[in-house]
Each structure stands twice: as C-alpha cells, then as structure tokens.
Design a protein around this motif. Structure first.
Motif, short mmCIF file in Angstrom:
data_model
loop_
_atom_site.label_atom_id
_atom_site.label_comp_id
_atom_site.label_asym_id
_atom_site.label_seq_id
_atom_site.Cartn_x
_atom_site.Cartn_y
_atom_site.Cartn_z
N UNK A 1 -26.61 89.15 10.76
CA UNK A 1 -25.47 89.28 11.64
C UNK A 1 -25.68 90.41 12.64
N UNK A 2 -26.28 91.50 12.16
CA UNK A 2 -26.52 92.65 13.04
C UNK A 2 -27.42 92.25 14.21
N UNK A 3 -28.49 91.51 13.88
CA UNK A 3 -29.39 91.05 14.94
C UNK A 3 -28.68 90.20 15.97
N UNK B 1 -20.43 91.56 7.33
CA UNK B 1 -21.17 90.32 7.58
C UNK B 1 -22.43 90.57 8.41
N UNK B 2 -22.85 91.84 8.51
CA UNK B 2 -24.02 92.17 9.30
C UNK B 2 -25.34 91.81 8.60
N UNK C 1 -37.84 94.07 11.23
CA UNK C 1 -37.29 93.89 12.58
C UNK C 1 -37.23 92.41 12.94
N UNK C 2 -38.34 91.69 12.66
CA UNK C 2 -38.38 90.27 13.03
C UNK C 2 -37.27 89.49 12.35
N UNK C 3 -37.18 89.66 11.02
CA UNK C 3 -36.15 88.92 10.28
C UNK C 3 -34.76 89.44 10.62
N UNK C 4 -34.67 90.76 10.80
CA UNK C 4 -33.38 91.34 11.13
C UNK C 4 -32.81 90.77 12.42
#
Lengths: 519, 330
Positions: free
Chosen positions: B200-202, A360-361, B192-195
């Motif tokens: 979820x990782x962000x 879900x990342x 990076x911005x969207x991430x």
C-alpha cells in the motif's frame, strides 16, 4: 462529394481518422459548415467529438482526412496556425493568463480593443476595468471576456466547446442571443453543448458523431431533438428508471446524515436537511449559491464556521477527507482531473482508497484486491481497453472509474457533485441506474446536479439552495424543470407568469444577487 | 502487473501503444543501452576488460544504485533527496570514529538512527510545512555536513579507521565477479522492488506523485507518506555510506558528495519521471550500471574526469528529452 459543392462550404472536414494507440478516437468523421450558420456538433463523450475539435483547432494532427476552409485545403499545425486561418475556439475554461491584466491578455492575441468593447457590451458586461488582473475577475466574467475576445477577431469559424456549460443562466442567455445574431452573415459558429435546449435555441443544423463516425446531419427544427438523441444513442437505448417514485417509508429509521444550521463564512447561511438510508436527495442551485462549500464541508475538504453535521446520529467534525471517508461519506468530485491518477492503471485508481490508511500500507492481497476491482468494473461497465493509463480513457469512462473506486469498497453514503457533467447520454443513464441501485441496497446518496431534468430521473426528493440557504424542498413528483428553475431563482412557485417574462425577471434577480458577475 | 480485464483484440505487439507502454513500464531502453555499451566495450575496449573488471564495476555500482533508490522513491512522489550525499558521508565517517569505543553493531545502530532523524526532519519539512523538497534536502545536506564537521573537531584525538568488516563488504569480491556488497544490496533491492509494486505504501508513493489532490480525496494523508519516505531514504543513504567508506577505505565528511548528481541521473536514465507518478527501481539499477560502466570505460581509455562530467550531463538531458517523447500523451 463533388468539387462544386465543396466550394459553397465555409469549412469542410471529411474522412478524419485518429487513433491513440489501441483506442480509435475517430474512424471517419466529416463536418460541413455553411457560411452564416450556427452548426451544432453533437455526440457522446466517447464519440470523438473532442478529438475532432482538437484536430480542427490544430492541437492534434489527424492520421488521415482532409480539412478545407472556403474550398482551400488547409492543415493547422497549431492552435495559433488555426487562428490565423480563421478558426478560433472558446472552451469551458477561459484561456486567459490569470497573472496578467485584461488588457495585456488582449494584446497577447492582438485583439482590436474597440471591437472587444463592443462585444463585451453585447454580452452584457459593462464597465469592465481593463487594468484589473484576470485572477481578480469573477470566473463567469472571465468566460465572457474570453468569448468577447474571440468575437472581436471576427473569425470565419468560431468554435464554442461546452462554453456555456459552467455559465450562470443569465449569462448563458446573453451568449445564446449573441450567437443567434451571428446567423445569416458570412461567418459561422460551431456550437458544442450537452444541453438540447441551447441547441434548439440557436442552431441551424447539427452533425451527430457516434463511435468516431459522423452518423447524420440534422436540420434543427422543433422536434428534431428526438432524432438527434436517436442518432447519438444508436441502437442502444437504455430504459430509464421510472420518473415517479413513491415516498420511502422511513418511520423510525435514523437519518444517515443530518445537517443543522450549517454556515461557511458568507457562502452558507444556515443550511439544514436530512438524508435517509435508501434515499437519493437532490440539490439544485444556480452557480455559486454555496453548493460547492456544502459538498466540500461534507467531504472533509473544507471546515464549516458554524452549525452541526451528524452522521448516523453522531456529531462529526472533519479535518481531512480521510475523516469523512471513515465516517462513511464518500465523495465523487465534479472535476475528474481532481479525482484520478492519470498515469496509473484503472486498477490502481479504483484500489486507491484501500491502501490509504497507515495500517493498510503493508503487502497488498492482490487476489482480494483484484476481485473487488473486477466487481466494480463490471458493475459500472467500464471499458478497459486502455486500462493501463486512466488518462487514455474517454471522459465517461473516467467518471465511472471515480465512482467505481467507492463502489469497490461498499458505499454507505455517497456525495456526488455534478457527476454527469460533460459526459455522454449512455454513461449518464448508466450512472442514474447505478444511483438507484445503490439506494435500493440501502445506501444514501446526496447529489448536486446542474441538469434539472436529472432530478426526476434519479432523486426521491430535492432541496433547492439559493444565496446559501435552503429555499425549497420538493418531492421528485413535483420537481419538473419549470418548478425547479423557479425555486432555484427563489421565485414563488405559484407566480403565474409567461415563460419569457419569467426568464427576464429571473435574469434580473440573479444579476442583483450577484453584482460581481455583471459589472 | 497486468491490469484487470485488458482486452487487447489485435496482436498487442503490433500496436504503437504496446511498444510505448513497454518502454514506459519496463526498463527496456536503459537495458538495451547497457547491452550496447558492453558490446562497444568488448569490441574496442582495452584489454583489461575481464571478469575482475566486471567485479569492480558491480562493486562500484552497488552504492550508487542504493543512493539512486533513494532518489527513485523521492522522485515518484514528485520530490528529490539531495541530502543523501551528506548523510552517506557522515554515516561512513561517524561509524569509523565510533567503532573504536562502542563496537561495530552499536555504531551502526547509532548512525542509522541519527540518519533516520535527519530524514524525519526532511519529512516534516516537506510533508508538514510544505517546504519544496529541493530546498529542504539541500538545506539538510548543509546541516548534516556542519554537524559532521563539529563531530570531526570533537573526535580529532581518537582518529578514525574504516572498520575491516566494511572494507570486506565494500571492496572484496568472491568468485572474481561477485562483490560482498550484494549481501546488503540484494535484500535492499528486493525490499524496494516489492515495496513499490506490492504494498500500500508503494501505491501511495505513485499516487501522491501522480495527483496529490486525488490522493487526498481518496483519504490519503500525504504528510504521513512523505515523512516515512524521507526516513527510509535517509536510512538507505546511511547504508550506502557504509559501503562507500568500505569501497574507498576512506572516512571523510565529504566522501559521498560526488554521488548525489549521478544518483539522480541513474534514476532518470532508468525511466523514473522527475515529475512523479511513473518509474520504478528496476530501471534505476540498470541506470546505475550504465553510469558505472561509462565511468570505468572512460577512465580505462584514459579520458580525464572532465569528459565524464560532460558526458553525464549530456546523457541526462538527452534521456529526459527522449522519455518525454516516448511517454507523451499523443
């Protein structure tokens, strides 16, 4: 209020207001404490009680209002300032430096040693070695040390903020006794507690706050509890779920959770019980009887040294909270500071479990997430005025966020460790209703609570843990406070003793069971 | 991103909290500072302020912004990545020595994989063995420098030359102001911005930095997040190394060392909290531009390097203090 009246008072605060951004913590609070009284400060968590305490102790500056001590206007700029002005406070968590020994801690506050010894004796702690590091002293003793230190300075106003909330019952009794003896002298005590019984035992008068305003001052007499509760609740008195529930018909249904002979070092010694779908099972125990370890193991934070846990019939062994969550056991921690992301929004806090698994990342489906979060916010009636940062919410709302997190993703089995500690009655009632609703929808709930009367409000059944063992199991119908208290102290429930004698006996029993709290 | 159900009853612009959150969540302060700097520049600045000058500033800011992106990601979790300088230098250097034998695409892949491995080791050290990120990445930067030196001795005969493609990418500018490095930077920055905002990782980076216990209790295995974070950081550092080599047309094992502290400074100026849990890449980009403009301004005015260093140090401290006040609890 006229000037002549003011001079009779030891402490007077009036028209105190404080806002945190958009959130009004105090609108217009007043507090008048006479010399020689024990004065209760009552109010729901959103009511502004903690803000008023912080203002009185100099930790926070009010936006407006006046504070005077013995008729002289005073503004405390820091807790040290307040202390010099004669206002000393003791909180639930002891303000001691763990890496220093007791003596050095006392020196930091220039505490007179003989006085300290005297009060320590009075509070029932004998033969404490002042050379011991604070971190090696049991937590309950630390709390008493903190109180003795405050008493030793002989402050004009001693403020006890939920000081008894986490004390074992026998120490609470001693503390209440000592506080009670402060009455009638020249000095006063401001006493804050959610336990009505303590208020009734030691307080002369009570000031009640609601929504940032002082809504009444009540003389504490037998029966005044009703009046205080009425004032705290205002117009909104939520109906409680019925106290008596018929036992669930669970023929043939597989238990959601089965615990067999669970042991954890010396703390748990063979605990067994079953939790069924649609059931709220209460756990009652005095402080430190192994309930912390039980919940930590079930939540995946700790590992048992023996025994078996089965979820939906399958044996499980959790190495990480993620394993427990995957098996359907979700945990509402006692300490909100452990459960929340203080700088993040309500939304991110509630949606946190959605994204924890590696698969879900990736990109978040904001629409779906928003819907789930909104649903949970509505279910729990969270006040989202300060939703950008969870740390700006009131304690009750924060607690709701920690529960909403699991509600949003659907609950099979929920573990709640004292979910209503330190929150207001309104929020408590909402949580009771929610737990019953969850059970009605087929979820299973295991709840530890330090407030015995909650058992009959929310539970179907209750197990009592003492010394790491299950010593009793009661149906909610029989689980009134006296019965639970007897069971919690591992006394036979048919022992017919007058209440006072029973209290003494149980205090001794607890002391014998826990020599470390009483040395 | 607006929180659900924010019920602002009065005009939200008039409350102190609204201003505070504006400063906290959006890089408004650094943006204003940047505008202020540019005004000063055009009022008092030397006559060589021109579109060519602007192109030069952008060109120099791009690698700094990427390295500051590494710091932003690490700082959000409460960490820091001091190995980006060594990894960037080594990447630029190794590509220059390899390009003759393997060709450019293969050299790039080899170097980025090697950088990723260095990041993986960082991640294992920080995430699994709980070594403090400061120590872990500082140690890693020494190891990488040592390895690059070994490589230098091995490859001394072949010699090294920065590939022409890197020189174009790092140094050249089209339409007088737009550097080619934007071809690399724009996708990286968008990722990076969207991430950070939409994945979820962000979310987990913020969560782990804000309260690791809460993240754990919610089921996050923080070592996984940390591991991936430091791999990403090292790969980004490798890419920045290519651009720096192209920008300076030098391949040296200490090429990017001087970027390490400015990369931390750019993230701090951009509003990312070094304690974790708060900040973003938008502010970091502005922070990198501010530092680059100041550098350019000072050198144009003829001040020595020492003045720049003193100024940078003073700015970091002042900015960190200011942010603490702006975002304080009460």
């Amino acid at each position: 209020m006229t000037v002549t009246q003011t001079t009779d008072l030891l402490l007077e605060a009036s028209g105190i207001a404080k806002t945190y951004g958009a959130v009004v913590a105090l609108k217009s609070a007043s507090l008048a404490v006479r010399p020689g009284e024990v004065h209760a400060l009552m109010g729901a968590n959103g009511a502004g009680k903690s803000t008023l305490v912080k203002i009185l102790t100099g930790a926070v500056r009010p936006d407006s209002g006046t504070i005077s001590v013995r008729g002289k206007p005073r503004v405390a700029h820091s807790p040290a300032d307040a202390r010099r002005g004669g206002i000393v406070s003791v909180y639930q968590e002891p303000a001691l430096i763990p890496d220093l020994d007791v003596r050095s801690n006392l020196r930091l506050t220039e505490t007179p040693l003989p006085n300290f010894r005297h009060w320590l004796d009075e509070l029932g702690i004998n033969g404490l070695d002042l050379g011991r590091l604070v971190r090696e002293v049991p937590l309950a003793t630390q709390r008493v040390i903190d109180l003795a230190r405050a008493l030793a300075i002989e402050p004009d106003v001693l403020m006890l903020d939920e000081m008894t909330a986490a004390l074992p019952a026998n120490l609470t009794e001693r503390v209440l006794e000592v506080i009670g003896r402060q009455r009638g002298g020249d000095r006063s005590v401001i006493f804050i507690s959610h336990r009505m019984i303590e208020i009734a035992a030691v307080c002369d008068r009570a000031t009640v706050l609601r929504e940032g305003e002082t809504v009444g001052v009540v003389d504490v007499t037998p029966g005044s509890e009703e009046r205080i509760v009425e004032l705290m609740l205002g117009d909104i008195v939520q109906s409680m779920p019925g106290a008596s529930r018929t036992a669930q018909d669970r023929n043939g249904a597989e238990p959601r959770l089965v615990v067999r002979d669970l042991t954890a070092r010396t703390k748990l010694q063979g605990v067994s019980f079953e939790l069924h779908p649609g059931e709220v099972l209460g756990v009652v125990a005095l402080e430190g009887q192994g309930q912390d370890e039980l919940f930590d193991i079930l939540a995946g934070s700790d590992r048992p040294s023996g025994g078996e846990v089965r979820v939906d019939g399958k044996p499980v062994s959790f190495r990480h909270p993620a394993d427990a969550i995957r098996a359907g056991l979700v945990y509402v921690a006692a300490d909100r500071a452990e459960a929340l992301l203080p700088q993040r929004s309500v939304r991110e806090n509630i949606a946190l479990p959605f994204v924890t698994r590696v698969r879900r990342w990736g990109p978040i489906n904001l629409g779906r997430e928003g819907k789930a979060v909104k649903g949970a916010i509505e279910t729990l009636q969270i006040d989202t005025r300060a939703a950008r940062e969870v740390r700006r919410l009131s304690g009750g709302n924060q607690q709701k966020v920690t529960i909403a997190r699991w509600v949003a993703s659907g609950i099979r089995t929920m573990l709640c460790f004292d979910p209503t500690r330190g929150i207001d009655i309104r929020t408590k009632n909402q949580i009771y209703v929610l737990l019953r609703d969850l059970a009605a929808e087929g979820a299973a709930v295991l709840i530890y609570t330090s407030e015995l009367k909650e058992i009959q409000l929310v539970c179907d059944r209750v197990i009592v843990i003492f010394g790491g063992r299950v010593v009793g199991e009661l149906d909610a119908a029989n689980a009134d406070e006296p019965a639970l208290l007897r069971a919690a102290y591992n006394l036979k429930s048919d022992a017919l003793m007058p209440e006072e004698i029973a209290a003494e006996v149980v205090a001794e029993a607890a002391a014998a069971a826990h020599p470390e709290t009483d040395q | 991103m607006r929180a659900v159900g924010v019920a602002e009853d009065r005009n939200p612009w008039l409350t102190a909290a609204a201003w505070r959150s504006l400063f906290r969540d959006r890089p408004v302060i650094p943006l204003l500072a940047l505008l202020g700097l540019l005004v000063i520049l055009f009022e008092l600045g030397p006559s060589n302020v021109s579109s060519a000058w602007a192109g030069g500033v952008f060109r120099a800011a791009v690698p700094l912004a990427i390295l500051a992106g590494c710091q932003t990601l690490a700082m959000l979790t409460g960490g820091i990545d001091l190995s980006v300088g060594a990894i960037a230098s080594a990447s630029g250097f190794v590509v220059a020595t390899l390009v003759g034998t393997t060709g450019l695409p293969a050299a790039i892949v080899i170097v980025l994989v090697a950088a990723g491995v260095a990041g993986l080791v960082n991640g294992i050290g920080v995430g699994v063995f709980k070594v403090h990120p400061l120590i872990m990445t500082l140690g890693m930067s020494l190891v990488v420098l040592g390895l690059a030196n070994v490589w230098q001795v091995q490859r001394v005969q072949t010699g090294a030359g920065v590939p022409p493609a890197f020189r174009t990418l790092g140094s050249d500018v089209f339409l007088t102001v737009i550097p080619y490095s934007l071809i690399v930077f724009v996708p990286v920055a968008l990722l990076i911005l969207l991430g950070l905002r939409r994945t979820g990782f962000g979310r987990l980076l913020y969560a782990i930095g804000d309260n690791p216990i809460a993240a754990r209790l919610s089921g996050a295995r923080s070592w996984q997040v940390i591991l991936v974070l430091y791999v990403i950081s090292a790969v980004l550092a490798g890419i920045a190394g290519f651009l720096i080599a192209g920008l300076t047309n030098v391949a040296s094992v200490t090429l990017a060392d001087s970027y390490v502290l400015p990369s931390v400074a750019a993230a701090v100026i951009g509003g990312t909290s070094i304690m974790g849990g708060r900040g973003g890449f938008g502010g970091t980009i502005v922070g990198a531009l501010i530092l680059t403009v100041i550098t350019s301004l000072l050198s144009a005015l003829g001040y020595p390097e020492a003045v720049r260093q003193i100024l940078f140090g003073a700015i970091i401290v002042a900015v960190a203090a200011a942010y603490t006040r702006v975002t304080a609890e009460s």
